[in-house]
Design an enzyme around this catalytic site. Structure first.
Site, PDB file in Angstrom:
ATOM      1  N   PHE A 188       0.407  -1.251   0.291  1.00 47.25           N
ATOM      2  CA  PHE A 188      -0.329  -0.136  -0.199  1.00 47.25           C
ATOM      3  C   PHE A 188       1.213   1.224  -0.019  1.00 47.25           C
ATOM      4  CE2 PHE A 188      -2.282   3.264   2.315  1.00 47.25           C
ATOM      5  CZ  PHE A 188      -3.647   2.893   1.507  1.00 47.25           C
ATOM      6  N   ALA A 190       1.430   4.105   1.527  1.00 51.59           N
ATOM      7  CA  ALA A 190       1.913   4.665   3.181  1.00 51.59           C
ATOM      8  C   ALA A 190       2.987   4.259   3.368  1.00 51.59           C
ATOM      9  CB  ALA A 190       0.638   4.795   3.772  1.00 51.59           C
ATOM     10  N   LYS A 191       2.665   2.351   3.077  1.00 54.73           N
ATOM     11  CA  LYS A 191       4.329   1.270   3.917  1.00 54.73           C
ATOM     12  C   LYS A 191       5.626   1.773   3.358  1.00 54.73           C
ATOM     13  CE  LYS A 191      -0.088  -0.586   4.592  1.00 54.73           C
ATOM     14  NZ  LYS A 191      -0.198  -1.167   6.382  1.00 54.73           N
ATOM     15  N   PRO A 192       6.451   0.808   4.694  1.00 54.02           N
ATOM     16  CA  PRO A 192       7.370   1.652   4.196  1.00 54.02           C
ATOM     17  C   PRO A 192       7.788   0.937   2.662  1.00 54.02           C
ATOM     18  CG  PRO A 192       7.319   0.943   6.469  1.00 54.02           C
ATOM     19  CD  PRO A 192       5.652   0.364   6.010  1.00 54.02           C
ATOM     20  N   LEU A 193       7.679   0.676   2.303  1.00 55.55           N
ATOM     21  CA  LEU A 193       7.848  -0.093   1.165  1.00 55.55           C
ATOM     22  C   LEU A 193       6.949  -0.140   0.226  1.00 55.55           C
ATOM     23  CD1 LEU A 193       9.997  -0.541  -1.057  1.00 55.55           C
ATOM     24  CD2 LEU A 193      10.156  -2.860  -0.976  1.00 55.55           C
TER      25      LEU A 193
END
Length: 367
Positions: A188, A190-193
């Protein structure tokens, strides 16, 4: 000020990302293109797993593993109530019963001692069959698997690591997505990757499970897509998203370092003003969120809003209290309920300016 600044990230890496997308458009293989396989092998090597199976999103990733393992009615799956709804939603979707276990008051991850108690109670009641545990790596810190694994083995349960928020984190020298029978993560945005749409990945060292997960992800296929040998899903990662992720993975180590530096600044400036995140020894968080606690949460969030500083609350209602799970027997989970009352998140991303963080700290300090 941005809560998560994806625009700055894109502008700084616009040329390489655009070229990657254009290659896919020119190649014309929009589903199942070579970039998907390349991403799977790249990330499997990164986390130290034999297999990586791409899919449409992090929720499907969890569901695919549970389906492959035959989870269904009459089964109990133990997990935390202090996480995003999807973790328990997939259990309920399959007709199984989520059993919520309270969290550790410092890390906010599932409490291994309480997990042992909860499994024992379900066994004693005899109405459900304990099958699996889904520990969540909340806010970017990997759950205490060194304590969870013995509990699961004691009771004959298998583990599914929900690493939607922790890709890139480490615990005891091992990376996120390397724990349990299988692990899942989310891409998604907004995730770190994150990609520029939706995406997910399943990781496992189990050859048979990997084959089953690939089958479930594509309509239960056998030898080919028309040889449907089981009920499955339509859950594939688009080639464009895989291409974007491959480019973003090149800058991922530097972004993790920048997140960690931002977290250290926050913790230094906010210590004594709010309860700052506790990171266990031997752990490195991916800092999906930077969450603090204060009995004056409302006042602080209002003051930040006045200064046009965005905040968020993860999570305002523990899952054992949401309407969708009102059919379950009521339970009291005091730590989860207490944390939900006073926790809130500050802006966190690799492109936070020091001056922005200083302003945030000054506003909180002045409350």
């Amino acid at each position: 000020m941005q809560f998560i600044d994806l625009h700055t990230q894109y502008k700084r890496h616009e040329e390489t990302i655009d070229k990657a997308v254009k290659r896919v458009l020119e190649d014309g293989h929009y589903i199942g293109g070579r970039e998907v396989g390349e991403l799977e092998s790249t990330l499997a090597a990164f986390v130290g797993r034999r297999h990586a199976i791409a899919c449409a999103n992090g929720t499907d990733a969890l569901k695919i593993v549970l389906m492959a393992k035959g989870i269904g009615p009459g089964d109990a799956v133990f997990t935390t109530p202090f996480t995003f709804f999807a973790t328990a939603e997939v259990v309920g979707n399959l007709g199984a019963t989520p059993v919520f276990v309270d969290i550790d008051e410092k890390t906010y991850n599932i409490d291994p001692a309480k997990l042992d108690e909860a499994i024992g109670k379900v066994k004693k009641a005899g109405t459900l069959v304990p099958r699996a545990v889904i520990p969540v790596d909340l806010f970017g810190q990997i759950a205490a698997f060194e304590a969870i694994v013995p509990v699961a083995e004691k009771h004959g349960l298998w583990l599914l690591e929900d690493a939607a928020q922790s890709f890139g984190a480490q615990r005891g020298g091992r990376r996120s997505c390397s724990f349990g029978l299988a692990s899942t993560t989310s891409f998604f945005p907004a995730k770190p990757l994150g990609c520029y749409g939706d995406g997910g990945m399943i990781f496992t060292d189990d050859d048979e499970l990997a084959v089953l997960c690939r089958s479930v992800a594509v309509h239960g296929k056998g030898r080919d897509k028309y040889d449907n040998v089981r009920l499955g899903l339509n859950s594939r990662l688009d080639t464009i998203q895989a291409a974007i992720l491959l480019e973003k993975f090149k800058i991922f180590p530097a972004e993790l370092e920048a997140r960690d530096e931002a977290a250290r600044r926050y913790s230094t400036w906010l210590s004594g003003k709010v309860t700052t995140p506790f990171i266990e020894p031997g752990c490195c968080s991916a800092w999906a969120q930077y969450c603090v606690r204060s009995p004056r949460r409302g006042e602080m969030m209002a003051a930040l809003k006045t200064e046009k500083i965005p905040t968020a609350v993860y999570y305002p209602v523990p899952l054992h209290k949401v309407t969708a799970f009102s059919y379950l027997s009521p339970v009291t989970l005091p730590v989860s309920e207490a944390v939900a009352q006073d926790i809130f998140a500050l802006p966190m991303h690799p492109y936070l300016e020091v001056s922005e963080q200083k302003k945030i700290a000054d506003v909180i300090t002045s409350c």
